[in-house]
Design an enzyme around this catalytic site. Sequence first.
Site, PDB file in Angstrom:
ATOM      1  N   HIS A 143       0.399   7.337   4.390  1.00  0.00           N
ATOM      2  CA  HIS A 143       0.006   5.930   4.270  1.00  0.00           C
ATOM      3  C   HIS A 143       1.174   5.040   3.908  1.00  0.00           C
ATOM      4  CE1 HIS A 143       0.125   5.990  -0.161  1.00  0.00           C
ATOM      5  NE2 HIS A 143      -0.469   7.168  -0.105  1.00  0.00           N
ATOM      6  N   CYS A 159       0.129  12.324  -1.835  1.00  0.00           N
ATOM      7  CA  CYS A 159       0.174  11.780  -0.481  1.00  0.00           C
ATOM      8  C   CYS A 159       1.615  11.554  -0.015  1.00  0.00           C
ATOM      9  CB  CYS A 159      -0.600  10.462  -0.418  1.00  0.00           C
ATOM     10  SG  CYS A 159      -2.373  10.669  -0.614  1.00  0.00           S
TER      11      CYS A 159
END
Length: 183
Positions: A143, A159
Site C-alpha cells: 500500500h 505491510c
Amino acid sequence: MRRRTFIASALATAALPHVLSAQTTVFDPTPQEVRIKKSFAPGQMLILPRSYYLYFVTEERKAIRYGVGVGRAGLEFTGTASIDVKKEWPTWRPTNEMIERDPKAYARFIGNTDAQPGGPSNPLGARALYLFQNGKDTYFRIHGTTQPDSIGKSVSNGCIRMLNEHVKDLYERVPLGTVVTVL
C-alpha cells in the site's frame, strides 16, 4: 622495503577508498527497470525486505524495481501469496493484533468496528493490494503511505509500504491474481 614496492603500496592504499565507494550501493526508491533472475516469470512480483525493494517482472529477465518500507522484525510477511483484491483510497482499521500490541496508539478502535475512511490522511495511502493465501486474507497489504520517510526502513506492522505515486503506478500494472513472493 624497496622504493618500487613502497610506491605501489602507496598508490594502492590511495585508490582503496575509491574502489570501496564504487562498490557501495546507495538505496534509491525511484522506480527503475532492472535485470532479474530468469526464475521469475513476467507478471510475478518479488519482494526482498532486507534490501527494501519490490520487483514487478515485466518480461523475461526484466523488472521494474520500487523502493519500499517493510515490517519491523517479527512482524514481516514471508512466503507466497496472490493479489486477490485491489482498492483505490481504501478504508483502514488496525488488526486486533496491532491494537493488542499498542492499545494507546489505537485506543479509538477499541471496542468498536470503526474504520478510517480512505483519503490523504489514511495510513494505507492512495492504493492497496491485498495479499491472500489459499483464498484467505493474510491481512498483509502492499500500500501507499502517509510517511514517505519510512521507505527504505523496517518500521511497519508488517505491510509493504510504497510512496503513493509509486503504488499508483504499480496498481495500474498489476492484475488480480498476481503471484507475490516475499523472501
